[in-house]
Design an enzyme around this catalytic site. Sequence first.
Site, PDB file in Angstrom:
ATOM      1  N   HIS A  97       0.624  -1.162  -0.105  1.00  0.00           N
ATOM      2  CA  HIS A  97       0.455  -0.042   0.017  1.00  0.00           C
ATOM      3  C   HIS A  97       1.080   1.301   0.216  1.00  0.00           C
ATOM      4  CE1 HIS A  97      -2.957   3.526   1.772  1.00  0.00           C
ATOM      5  NE2 HIS A  97      -3.963   1.957   1.143  1.00  0.00           N
ATOM      6  N   ASP A 102      -7.882  -4.096  -0.788  1.00  0.00           N
ATOM      7  CA  ASP A 102      -7.976  -3.975  -2.377  1.00  0.00           C
ATOM      8  C   ASP A 102      -8.224  -5.698  -2.989  1.00  0.00           C
ATOM      9  OD1 ASP A 102      -8.498  -1.414  -2.817  1.00  0.00           O
ATOM     10  OD2 ASP A 102      -6.662  -1.618  -3.062  1.00  0.00           O
TER      11      ASP A 102
END
Length: 431
Positions: free
Chosen positions: A308, A366
């Site tokens: 991330h 995600d």
Amino acid sequence: MTQPSGSAKLTVEGREFDLPVYSASAGPKVIDIRSLYSKANVFTFDPGFTSTAACESAITFIDGERGQLQYRGYPIEQLAERSRFLEVCYLLLYNKLPNQQEFDDFRTSVTMHTMVHEQLINFYRGFRRDAHPMAIITGVVGALSAFYHDSTDISDPEQREIACIRMIAKLPTIAAMAYKYSIGQPYVYPRNDYRYAENFHYMCFSVPAGKYRSYEEVNRALDLIFLLHADHEQNASTSTVRLAGSSGANPFACIAAGIACLWGPAHGGANEACLRMLREIGSVDRIPEYIGRAKDRSDPFRLMGFGHRVYKNFDPRAHIMKKTADEVLDLVGSQNKPTLQVAKELERIALEDEYFQTRKLYPNVDFYSGIILDAVGFPTDMFTPIFALSRTVGWISQWKEMIADPIQKIGRPRQRYTGPVNLNYIPIEER
């Protein structure tokens, strides 16, 4: 702003300037450079604004090093375990958790605004059937200002309040209608007796010819996806909403701008890209091949859904989402879905592999949200619209905060110009 907690000295071509330093309630201090251009005739250079605080905000705090996310000071883990999305909406909008009466009134207000103007159906018919739902949603949300004139005056607190409620209430209906339009099925109107997430699932998957069946595990999973994506500080789409709002644009236009930004594959499209990758891998026996490619610097292939931009530790939302993903996969029977088998095995290998551990390339939110949405039955082109639905409350809370901020000005980034100067115009016949 509060009084400075200190100062920083900046030397520019032999001249020294004192810049005030302000503390934050959490996170890094900030150096106030607002007077730098007028005093020193220089700009700061920060492509992507990765080291620039563009505003003051009391909504969301992220500590990427520790893997922490808080809404209004409440850890995301507590909210995910004990709360629901609509309660979090209230928290983000009003800076406090509601009591029972406040929550009941808020939920009723949202429920009473879930229908959209009937003439919007004609707006949908102007799109091609194969249009991406995000293209439709961006256009429809932007058009809401043409239907709801009584909530576009940003100087009126009551109109701002109505706009906030309308955006939260209508996005599920707008997104569900985009989905139904894309597959050629009739629109399904919202039901006031269903909860927020259940209502969205109902509008997407029920048909007039059959009886709708609701699954609590699915409704809870969707509600959790909404909650975990509700806000995430000053990311690209949120910054877009604030920038559009700084010009005085109406709230529907600002949210449409945020949705357009979210559509980018580097932002809201990450879970779509993750599922496409899982389908490309295809089967469990091909995972070692793709793991090898991910480690090969000369190979452009990258494992989507891992790591991330902000979190340098495990994404706290991913911890929560993993458990829910396991529950949903058990419900639908992941053994019959090759993509989901690949996802679970890839997750296991990556979490045990030293290469990914040392680089802190953990599965992010995600990765798990894409798996859940696929298992529930959503096509990949609906993943980003669901993200937009979730993030709308964050955008509208940030917009509301910005409007009330006395130090906020119209956004106007500067540049380092590197082009030619003082060229003389040459008539076209002489070129």
